[in-house]
Design a protein around this motif. Structure first.
Motif, PDB file in Angstrom:
ATOM      1  N   GLU A  47       7.034   6.382  15.729  1.00 42.73           N
ATOM      2  CA  GLU A  47       7.443   5.074  15.218  1.00 42.73           C
ATOM      3  C   GLU A  47       6.690   4.727  13.938  1.00 42.73           C
ATOM      4  OE1 GLU A  47       8.660   2.863  19.394  1.00 42.73           O
ATOM      5  OE2 GLU A  47       6.529   3.050  18.867  1.00 42.73           O
ATOM      6  N   LYS A  48       5.404   5.007  13.916  1.00 43.14           N
ATOM      7  CA  LYS A  48       4.619   4.760  12.708  1.00 43.14           C
ATOM      8  C   LYS A  48       5.136   5.598  11.540  1.00 43.14           C
ATOM      9  CE  LYS A  48       0.387   3.449  15.118  1.00 43.14           C
ATOM     10  NZ  LYS A  48      -0.984   3.818  15.471  1.00 43.14           N
ATOM     11  N   ALA A  49       5.503   6.836  11.817  1.00 39.54           N
ATOM     12  CA  ALA A  49       6.034   7.716  10.770  1.00 39.54           C
ATOM     13  C   ALA A  49       7.366   7.183  10.232  1.00 39.54           C
ATOM     14  CB  ALA A  49       6.200   9.138  11.306  1.00 39.54           C
ATOM     15  N   LEU A  50       8.217   6.667  11.111  1.00 40.28           N
ATOM     16  CA  LEU A  50       9.499   6.093  10.674  1.00 40.28           C
ATOM     17  C   LEU A  50       9.279   4.882   9.776  1.00 40.28           C
ATOM     18  CD1 LEU A  50      11.627   6.331  13.939  1.00 40.28           C
ATOM     19  CD2 LEU A  50      12.066   7.515  11.789  1.00 40.28           C
ATOM     20  N   ILE A  51       8.354   4.020  10.150  1.00 38.04           N
ATOM     21  CA  ILE A  51       8.045   2.839   9.338  1.00 38.04           C
ATOM     22  C   ILE A  51       7.495   3.256   7.987  1.00 38.04           C
ATOM     23  CG2 ILE A  51       6.504   0.843   9.150  1.00 38.04           C
ATOM     24  CD1 ILE A  51       6.816   0.576  12.237  1.00 38.04           C
ATOM     25  N   GLU A  52       6.586   4.208   7.994  1.00 35.78           N
ATOM     26  CA  GLU A  52       6.011   4.691   6.740  1.00 35.78           C
ATOM     27  C   GLU A  52       7.080   5.316   5.851  1.00 35.78           C
ATOM     28  OE1 GLU A  52       2.573   7.738   5.105  1.00 35.78           O
ATOM     29  OE2 GLU A  52       2.492   7.064   7.192  1.00 35.78           O
ATOM     30  N   ALA A  53       7.998   6.065   6.433  1.00 38.00           N
ATOM     31  CA  ALA A  53       9.079   6.680   5.654  1.00 38.00           C
ATOM     32  C   ALA A  53       9.952   5.603   5.009  1.00 38.00           C
ATOM     33  CB  ALA A  53       9.923   7.592   6.540  1.00 38.00           C
ATOM     34  N   GLY A  54      10.244   4.537   5.762  1.00 42.58           N
ATOM     35  CA  GLY A  54      11.028   3.440   5.207  1.00 42.58           C
ATOM     36  C   GLY A  54      10.315   2.735   4.071  1.00 42.58           C
ATOM     37  N   GLU A  55       9.026   2.504   4.239  1.00 43.00           N
ATOM     38  CA  GLU A  55       8.235   1.874   3.175  1.00 43.00           C
ATOM     39  C   GLU A  55       8.181   2.762   1.928  1.00 43.00           C
ATOM     40  OE1 GLU A  55       4.593   1.223   5.306  1.00 43.00           O
ATOM     41  OE2 GLU A  55       5.237  -0.773   5.982  1.00 43.00           O
ATOM     42  N   ASN A  56       8.019   4.071   2.134  1.00 45.68           N
ATOM     43  CA  ASN A  56       7.996   5.001   1.000  1.00 45.68           C
ATOM     44  C   ASN A  56       9.335   5.016   0.288  1.00 45.68           C
ATOM     45  OD1 ASN A  56       5.346   5.741   1.456  1.00 45.68           O
ATOM     46  ND2 ASN A  56       5.885   7.532   2.692  1.00 45.68           N
ATOM     47  N   GLU A  57      10.420   5.002   1.047  1.00 49.45           N
ATOM     48  CA  GLU A  57      11.768   4.976   0.458  1.00 49.45           C
ATOM     49  C   GLU A  57      11.944   3.725  -0.394  1.00 49.45           C
ATOM     50  OE1 GLU A  57      15.704   6.044  -0.453  1.00 49.45           O
ATOM     51  OE2 GLU A  57      14.106   7.248   0.434  1.00 49.45           O
ATOM     52  N   TYR A  58      11.471   2.609   0.111  1.00 52.78           N
ATOM     53  CA  TYR A  58      11.585   1.360  -0.652  1.00 52.78           C
ATOM     54  C   TYR A  58      10.761   1.417  -1.935  1.00 52.78           C
ATOM     55  CZ  TYR A  58      11.522  -3.500  -1.996  1.00 52.78           C
ATOM     56  OH  TYR A  58      11.652  -4.660  -2.717  1.00 52.78           O
ATOM     57  N   ARG A  59       9.537   1.948  -1.850  1.00 50.76           N
ATOM     58  CA  ARG A  59       8.691   2.057  -3.043  1.00 50.76           C
ATOM     59  C   ARG A  59       9.308   2.994  -4.083  1.00 50.76           C
ATOM     60  NH1 ARG A  59       4.549   1.507   0.607  1.00 50.76           N
ATOM     61  NH2 ARG A  59       4.291   3.707   1.003  1.00 50.76           N
ATOM     62  N   GLU A  60       9.880   4.115  -3.626  1.00 48.17           N
ATOM     63  CA  GLU A  60      10.418   5.118  -4.547  1.00 48.17           C
ATOM     64  C   GLU A  60      11.809   4.760  -5.069  1.00 48.17           C
ATOM     65  OE1 GLU A  60      10.192   8.858  -2.483  1.00 48.17           O
ATOM     66  OE2 GLU A  60       8.043   8.634  -2.125  1.00 48.17           O
ATOM     67  N   HIS A  61      12.614   4.096  -4.252  1.00 49.04           N
ATOM     68  CA  HIS A  61      13.998   3.802  -4.639  1.00 49.04           C
ATOM     69  C   HIS A  61      14.401   2.381  -4.236  1.00 49.04           C
ATOM     70  CE1 HIS A  61      14.536   8.029  -5.580  1.00 49.04           C
ATOM     71  NE2 HIS A  61      13.996   8.314  -4.409  1.00 49.04           N
ATOM     72  N   PRO A  62      13.740   1.369  -4.804  1.00 46.62           N
ATOM     73  CA  PRO A  62      14.055  -0.006  -4.407  1.00 46.62           C
ATOM     74  C   PRO A  62      15.495  -0.404  -4.732  1.00 46.62           C
ATOM     75  CG  PRO A  62      12.608   0.002  -6.316  1.00 46.62           C
ATOM     76  CD  PRO A  62      12.714   1.422  -5.834  1.00 46.62           C
ATOM     77  N   GLU A  63      16.097   0.286  -5.680  1.00 48.65           N
ATOM     78  CA  GLU A  63      17.483  -0.044  -6.065  1.00 48.65           C
ATOM     79  C   GLU A  63      18.488   0.249  -4.950  1.00 48.65           C
ATOM     80  OE1 GLU A  63      16.889   4.277  -7.016  1.00 48.65           O
ATOM     81  OE2 GLU A  63      15.661   2.492  -7.287  1.00 48.65           O
ATOM     82  N   THR A  64      18.096   1.029  -3.959  1.00 53.52           N
ATOM     83  CA  THR A  64      19.021   1.338  -2.867  1.00 53.52           C
ATOM     84  C   THR A  64      18.995   0.266  -1.777  1.00 53.52           C
ATOM     85  OG1 THR A  64      17.376   2.632  -1.650  1.00 53.52           O
ATOM     86  CG2 THR A  64      18.761   3.825  -3.244  1.00 53.52           C
ATOM     87  N   PHE A  65      18.101  -0.726  -1.903  1.00 52.32           N
ATOM     88  CA  PHE A  65      18.007  -1.804  -0.933  1.00 52.32           C
ATOM     89  C   PHE A  65      18.685  -3.053  -1.487  1.00 52.32           C
ATOM     90  CE2 PHE A  65      14.865   1.190   0.290  1.00 52.32           C
ATOM     91  CZ  PHE A  65      14.695   1.043   1.652  1.00 52.32           C
ATOM     92  N   VAL A  66      19.199  -3.886  -0.620  1.00 56.62           N
ATOM     93  CA  VAL A  66      19.881  -5.122  -1.017  1.00 56.62           C
ATOM     94  C   VAL A  66      18.901  -6.276  -0.872  1.00 56.62           C
ATOM     95  CG1 VAL A  66      21.797  -6.669  -0.506  1.00 56.62           C
ATOM     96  CG2 VAL A  66      22.083  -4.197  -0.211  1.00 56.62           C
ATOM     97  N   PRO A  67      18.561  -6.944  -1.995  1.00 61.51           N
ATOM     98  CA  PRO A  67      17.642  -8.073  -1.893  1.00 61.51           C
ATOM     99  C   PRO A  67      18.321  -9.240  -1.185  1.00 61.51           C
ATOM    100  CG  PRO A  67      18.235  -7.636  -4.191  1.00 61.51           C
ATOM    101  CD  PRO A  67      18.923  -6.628  -3.352  1.00 61.51           C
ATOM    102  N   LEU A  68      17.563  -9.972  -0.405  1.00 61.39           N
ATOM    103  CA  LEU A  68      18.101 -11.108   0.336  1.00 61.39           C
ATOM    104  C   LEU A  68      18.728 -12.134  -0.608  1.00 61.39           C
ATOM    105  CD1 LEU A  68      18.459 -12.479   3.053  1.00 61.39           C
ATOM    106  CD2 LEU A  68      16.196 -13.469   2.798  1.00 61.39           C
ATOM    107  N   GLU A  69      18.152 -12.327  -1.784  1.00 60.52           N
ATOM    108  CA  GLU A  69      18.684 -13.293  -2.738  1.00 60.52           C
ATOM    109  C   GLU A  69      20.123 -12.983  -3.163  1.00 60.52           C
ATOM    110  OE1 GLU A  69      15.704 -11.423  -4.027  1.00 60.52           O
ATOM    111  OE2 GLU A  69      14.681 -12.630  -2.525  1.00 60.52           O
ATOM    112  N   SER A  70      20.508 -11.713  -3.102  1.00 59.08           N
ATOM    113  CA  SER A  70      21.851 -11.340  -3.559  1.00 59.08           C
ATOM    114  C   SER A  70      22.922 -11.518  -2.492  1.00 59.08           C
ATOM    115  CB  SER A  70      21.865  -9.882  -4.030  1.00 59.08           C
ATOM    116  OG  SER A  70      21.750  -9.014  -2.921  1.00 59.08           O
TER     117      SER A  70
END
Length: 72
Positions: A47-70
């Motif tokens: 579970e910790k590895a999955l969370i870390e992978a998600g955080e790394n994905e966000y840091r490396e490719h934030p454009e693939t996430f949808v900001p709440l403001e949008s």
């Protein structure tokens, strides 16, 4: 106030909201309609590895996430 009266009052408020507010309200209502989120503090290594992978994905490719403001 009974639960039925409360539901009725909330529905009346929603009926009177402007359209743009409905788009802002939808994500909140979606979250509130499911069971409460329980934050686990005793995570497995997997579970910790999955969370870390998600955080790394966000840091490396934030454009693939949808900001709440949008979400409107």
């Amino acid at each position: 106030m009974t639960i039925n009266a409360l539901r009725s009052e909330l529905k009346s408020i929603i009926d009177d909201m402007p359209e743009r507010s409905l788009y802002a309200l939808k994500p909140l209502l979606s979250v509130l309609s499911i069971d409460p989120v329980i934050i686990e503090t005793d995570l497995t290594a997997e579970e910790k590895a999955l969370i870390e992978a998600g955080e790394n994905e966000y840091r490396e490719h934030p454009e693939t996430f949808v900001p709440l403001e949008s979400i409107r």
